[in-house]
Design a protein around this motif. Structure first.
Motif, mmCIF file in Angstrom:
data_model
loop_
_atom_site.group_PDB
_atom_site.id
_atom_site.type_symbol
_atom_site.label_atom_id
_atom_site.label_comp_id
_atom_site.label_asym_id
_atom_site.label_seq_id
_atom_site.Cartn_x
_atom_site.Cartn_y
_atom_site.Cartn_z
ATOM 1 N N PHE A 30 105.666 -36.094 -54.202
ATOM 2 C CA PHE A 30 106.303 -35.653 -52.185
ATOM 3 C C PHE A 30 105.224 -37.358 -52.219
ATOM 4 C CE2 PHE A 30 107.895 -32.124 -53.448
ATOM 5 C CZ PHE A 30 109.448 -32.282 -53.125
ATOM 6 N N ASP A 31 105.691 -37.746 -50.993
ATOM 7 C CA ASP A 31 104.584 -38.836 -50.243
ATOM 8 C C ASP A 31 103.656 -38.633 -49.337
ATOM 9 O OD1 ASP A 31 105.461 -41.386 -51.649
ATOM 10 O OD2 ASP A 31 107.500 -40.444 -50.951
ATOM 11 N N VAL A 32 104.747 -37.150 -48.473
ATOM 12 C CA VAL A 32 103.845 -36.398 -47.468
ATOM 13 C C VAL A 32 104.516 -34.870 -47.652
ATOM 14 C CG1 VAL A 32 103.962 -35.337 -45.571
ATOM 15 C CG2 VAL A 32 103.846 -38.178 -46.072
ATOM 16 N N ILE A 33 103.475 -33.811 -47.445
ATOM 17 C CA ILE A 33 103.953 -32.508 -47.720
ATOM 18 C C ILE A 33 103.311 -31.923 -46.609
ATOM 19 C CG2 ILE A 33 102.698 -30.132 -48.576
ATOM 20 C CD1 ILE A 33 102.712 -31.502 -51.777
ATOM 21 N N PHE A 34 103.654 -30.977 -45.834
ATOM 22 C CA PHE A 34 103.311 -30.603 -44.822
ATOM 23 C C PHE A 34 103.248 -29.068 -44.921
ATOM 24 C CE2 PHE A 34 104.337 -33.709 -42.174
ATOM 25 C CZ PHE A 34 103.900 -33.910 -41.196
ATOM 26 N N CYS A 35 102.029 -28.308 -44.789
ATOM 27 C CA CYS A 35 102.204 -26.715 -44.978
ATOM 28 C C CYS A 35 100.633 -25.988 -44.235
ATOM 29 C CB CYS A 35 101.380 -26.792 -46.841
ATOM 30 S SG CYS A 35 101.455 -24.699 -46.631
ATOM 31 N N ARG A 36 101.279 -26.084 -43.236
ATOM 32 C CA ARG A 36 100.333 -25.998 -41.901
ATOM 33 C C ARG A 36 100.471 -24.099 -41.441
ATOM 34 N NH1 ARG A 36 102.299 -29.951 -37.420
ATOM 35 N NH2 ARG A 36 103.474 -28.513 -37.490
ATOM 36 N N GLU B 171 101.621 -37.760 -34.345
ATOM 37 C CA GLU B 171 101.105 -38.875 -34.165
ATOM 38 C C GLU B 171 100.475 -40.079 -35.517
ATOM 39 O OE1 GLU B 171 100.826 -42.584 -32.358
ATOM 40 O OE2 GLU B 171 102.072 -40.540 -31.290
ATOM 41 N N HIS B 172 99.800 -39.344 -36.373
ATOM 42 C CA HIS B 172 99.600 -39.433 -37.497
ATOM 43 C C HIS B 172 100.236 -39.933 -38.539
ATOM 44 C CE1 HIS B 172 97.254 -40.221 -41.409
ATOM 45 N NE2 HIS B 172 96.058 -39.694 -40.962
ATOM 46 N N THR C 219 94.150 -33.074 -41.830
ATOM 47 C CA THR C 219 95.001 -34.009 -42.100
ATOM 48 C C THR C 219 94.060 -34.704 -43.659
ATOM 49 O OG1 THR C 219 96.041 -34.991 -40.210
ATOM 50 C CG2 THR C 219 96.108 -36.239 -41.677
ATOM 51 N N TRP C 220 94.507 -34.813 -44.612
ATOM 52 C CA TRP C 220 94.438 -35.155 -46.101
ATOM 53 C C TRP C 220 94.732 -36.133 -46.681
ATOM 54 C CZ3 TRP C 220 89.401 -33.376 -46.635
ATOM 55 C CH2 TRP C 220 89.292 -31.476 -46.349
ATOM 56 N N ARG C 221 93.970 -37.526 -47.119
ATOM 57 C CA ARG C 221 94.763 -37.928 -48.160
ATOM 58 C C ARG C 221 94.904 -37.536 -49.335
ATOM 59 N NH1 ARG C 221 98.858 -42.542 -46.413
ATOM 60 N NH2 ARG C 221 98.075 -43.075 -44.654
ATOM 61 N N LEU D 163 98.305 -35.030 -46.547
ATOM 62 C CA LEU D 163 98.905 -33.261 -46.596
ATOM 63 C C LEU D 163 98.569 -33.051 -45.252
ATOM 64 C CD1 LEU D 163 99.072 -30.530 -48.171
ATOM 65 C CD2 LEU D 163 96.723 -30.939 -48.360
ATOM 66 N N TYR D 164 99.178 -32.351 -45.060
ATOM 67 C CA TYR D 164 99.746 -31.865 -43.116
ATOM 68 C C TYR D 164 98.703 -30.235 -43.495
ATOM 69 C CZ TYR D 164 100.038 -36.850 -41.750
ATOM 70 O OH TYR D 164 99.976 -37.715 -41.667
ATOM 71 N N ILE D 165 97.738 -29.584 -43.170
ATOM 72 C CA ILE D 165 97.388 -27.967 -42.868
ATOM 73 C C ILE D 165 97.149 -27.172 -42.235
ATOM 74 C CG2 ILE D 165 96.642 -28.573 -45.214
ATOM 75 C CD1 ILE D 165 93.619 -28.098 -44.678
ATOM 76 N N GLY D 166 97.098 -26.550 -41.288
ATOM 77 C CA GLY D 166 96.865 -25.777 -39.995
ATOM 78 C C GLY D 166 95.186 -25.905 -39.668
ATOM 79 N N HIS D 167 95.128 -25.974 -38.213
ATOM 80 C CA HIS D 167 94.309 -25.624 -37.518
ATOM 81 C C HIS D 167 92.291 -24.993 -38.281
ATOM 82 C CE1 HIS D 167 95.542 -22.395 -35.375
ATOM 83 N NE2 HIS D 167 94.455 -22.298 -34.953
ATOM 84 N N SER D 168 93.004 -24.085 -38.954
ATOM 85 C CA SER D 168 91.825 -23.086 -39.150
ATOM 86 C C SER D 168 91.352 -23.362 -40.796
ATOM 87 C CB SER D 168 92.585 -21.559 -38.783
ATOM 88 O OG SER D 168 92.945 -21.099 -39.322
#
Length: 283
Positions: free
Chosen positions: A217-223, A90-91, A274-276, A251-256
């Motif tokens: 990269f514009d976006v990185i997911f590492c969750r 959603e973000h 979620t980080w910028r 940057l999207y990371i895991g909940h913990s």
């Protein structure tokens, strides 16, 4: 240390843990000894080996790369699903993609990285969000890179065929539009549509090896990946991600997980896990 068909000694365990850490950055505590035995005993049987000492010698040897990869695959857990941690998508859709879509329409390249992609469900969810925000995305220079250390996961991602249970969180209208049933033995499976598959490139990659990607990269997911590494390795990876992200990249990371080490001053919170990224210090 662990009795059974093959005896796993404390020395064997620590050697396996050291090889795993050196090869993949993964930290293995003694509490995982039973898991190590259960998963690697299968490899000993397959190879016709009589003990873990010989297995350690094999994976540590100059010709052991192939078996080291199999060892890593056996000792890592690939938990993933479509739309997992939905607030991230959603973000991405509401806070990040509007600007990226505008840039793509001007002719700029847009690159998103799913790091530690498992069997591709995260990467294809990103592609689904892209298509919802930009239906003509295929006409522009927009791509998703999906990488994982496990070659089996990369093969599954490229095959893009998933069991019914994997699509439990996929909205019905999205399923009808972007997936189709495929015939085959056993459980019902769903194939990802070609237009969706074309947005994603799968590559085998060890996050602690040299990265072949030259542009940022514009976006990185590492969750839910960094949790498997010790603190120095975590800090190293955050630093590398910082260097790989464009200014204001997400940057999207895991909940913990938490961004730590020197890279922390280059990120600002922009939502839940979620980080910028920014050039200056902490703000």
């Amino acid at each position: 240390m662990v009795p059974g068909e093959y005896v796993l000694t404390e020395e064997d365990f620590h050697r396996i843990a050291s090889i795993l850490h050196d090869h993949a950055g993964i930290q293995l505590s003694e509490a995982k000894a039973a898991l190590v035995y259960a998963r690697l005993a299968k490899r000993l049987r397959a190879l016709g080996l009589e003990n873990f000492r010989d297995y350690c010698a094999l994976v540590a040897g100059t010709d052991g790369l192939g078996e080291r990869q199999k060892m890593v695959a056996a000792l890592t857990t690939n938990v993933t699903r479509f739309y997992r941690e939905a607030h991230h998508f959603e973000h991405l859709k509401t806070r990040v993609l509007p600007g990226l879509v505008e840039r793509a329409r001007r002719g700029d390249p847009v690159r998103i990285w799913s790091a530690g992609c498992s069997n591709g469900q995260e990467a294809y969810t990103i592609a689904l969000v892209l298509l919802s925000a930009m239906p003509d995305v295929a006409r522009h220079d927009v791509r998703v890179l999906a990488t994982d250390i496990d070659p089996n996961m990369i093969e599954e991602g490229r095959a893009a065929s998933y069991p019914e249970a994997a699509l439990s969180d996929v909205p019905a209208d999205v399923r009808r539009k972007w997936f189709h049933r495929v015939a085959g033995p056993g459980e019902q499976r769903w194939q990802v549509a070609e237009e969706l598959r074309d947005l994603v490139a799968f590559r085998e990659l060890n996050l602690f090896a040299k990265w072949p990607m030259k542009k940022r990269f514009d976006v990185i997911f590492c969750r839910n990946v960094v949790i498997y590494f010790d603190k120095p390795k975590q800090a190293e990876l955050w630093t590398r991600f910082s260097a790989a992200l464009k200014p204001d990249g997400a940057l999207y990371i895991g909940h913990s997980e938490r961004v730590s080490g020197p890279a922390a001053e280059h990120f600002a919170a922009d939502g839940v896990t979620t980080w910028r990224h920014h050039k200056g210090g902490a703000r």
